[in-house]
Design an enzyme around this catalytic site. Sequence first.
Site, PDB file in Angstrom:
ATOM      1  N   THR A   1     -38.010   1.345 -21.581  1.00  0.00           N
ATOM      2  CA  THR A   1     -39.261   1.563 -20.858  1.00  0.00           C
ATOM      3  C   THR A   1     -40.318   0.588 -21.347  1.00  0.00           C
ATOM      4  OG1 THR A   1     -38.748   3.864 -20.542  1.00  0.00           O
ATOM      5  CG2 THR A   1     -41.072   3.356 -20.613  1.00  0.00           C
TER       6      THR A   1
ATOM      7  N   VAL B   1     -36.595   9.430 -25.401  1.00  0.00           N
ATOM      8  CA  VAL B   1     -35.960  10.430 -24.538  1.00  0.00           C
ATOM      9  C   VAL B   1     -37.060  11.302 -23.912  1.00  0.00           C
ATOM     10  CG1 VAL B   1     -34.366  12.377 -24.466  1.00  0.00           C
ATOM     11  CG2 VAL B   1     -33.864  10.394 -25.917  1.00  0.00           C
TER      12      VAL B   1
HETATM   13  N1  ASP Z   1     -38.953   7.775 -21.576  1.00  0.00           N
HETATM   14  C1  ASP Z   1     -38.045   7.289 -20.568  1.00  0.00           C
HETATM   15  C2  ASP Z   1     -37.428   8.435 -19.860  1.00  0.00           C
HETATM   16  O1  ASP Z   1     -36.976   9.374 -20.481  1.00  0.00           O
HETATM   17  C3  ASP Z   1     -36.952   6.428 -21.110  1.00  0.00           C
HETATM   18  C4  ASP Z   1     -37.365   5.365 -22.085  1.00  0.00           C
HETATM   19  O2  ASP Z   1     -38.431   5.436 -22.679  1.00  0.00           O
HETATM   20  O3  ASP Z   1     -36.605   4.410 -22.263  1.00  0.00           O
HETATM   21  O4  ASP Z   1     -37.344   8.418 -18.664  1.00  0.00           O
END
Ligand code: ASP
Length: 280
Positions: free
Chosen positions: A154, A205
């Site tokens: 992300t 996550v």
């Molecule tokens: N936070 C994002 C999600 O869970 C994934 C990530 O940060 O890579 O959709």
Amino acid sequence: MKIIIHGGFFSESDQSQEVKTAKQNSLKNIAQKAFEYLKTNSAFDTAAYAVSLLEDDELYNAGTGSQIQSDGIIRMSAAVMDGETQKLSGVINIQDVKNPVLVAKHLLNEDDRVLGGNGAKNYATAHGFENFSTEIPQRRKEYEEKLQNGGKGTVGCVAMDSNGKLAAATSTGGKGFEIPGRISDSATVAGNYANEFCAVSCTGVGEDIVSNATAAKIVTRVVDGMSLKNAFDKTFEELKKIDGFAGAIAIDKDGTLYHQDSHPTMAFASFDGTDFTVFS
Ligand code: ASP
């Protein structure tokens, strides 16, 4: 003026030195470019701009290069939050737009500021965002492999402008291989939050970030008088108790830059015009 950006965590497929170096160079370039932009633009516009540059770089799991969900479709989420007005706007599970963060930004002027799925896509189309496939061959290959046998990245930006105003923006292609309909943290106040005291963008996550109310909690603690470092420490201690996997970047009203992660592989860069830091 200050800026801090992140490019998420390194996934298993990302661990080569080559990819690490490419990400470091990319983060450095984007932080520099966004800092230039910040000289004549607000923190809010800059946070969205920096995230749109990160989305356009296929090294990251946001915009072009987003992960593919279990049904073979890419659905992306993004949000922006203006610290001054404390307004958040976002898109959840939007398909086929180049820059989800710019659709999120466009929504700031609406009464209905967070849109999901087809509604988000229809809004984007009605407001001139062209149809655009964000799939790249590498992600399709990873998806096919998971289908046979069966990472992250992300992006985010926190900025403080020359008037001391703060803003945060976050964009994601999700966890990868998720059940269609799954909601990411990135367009929630757990993953992206800003007010006049502090602004935070998270990665990791999504379920852990939401369970821990990470971004909103860090900001609340700063509002209530805790230092940014102590607010991070306490929030990450709580994350540890639930075995959570996350990282966050932040700036407080005094211009303090900070970051922390539960697993020390988050890629990020900060720039204040003189001092440059790139970590991963
Ligand atoms: N936070 C994002 C999600 O869970 C994934 C990530 O940060 O890579 O959709």
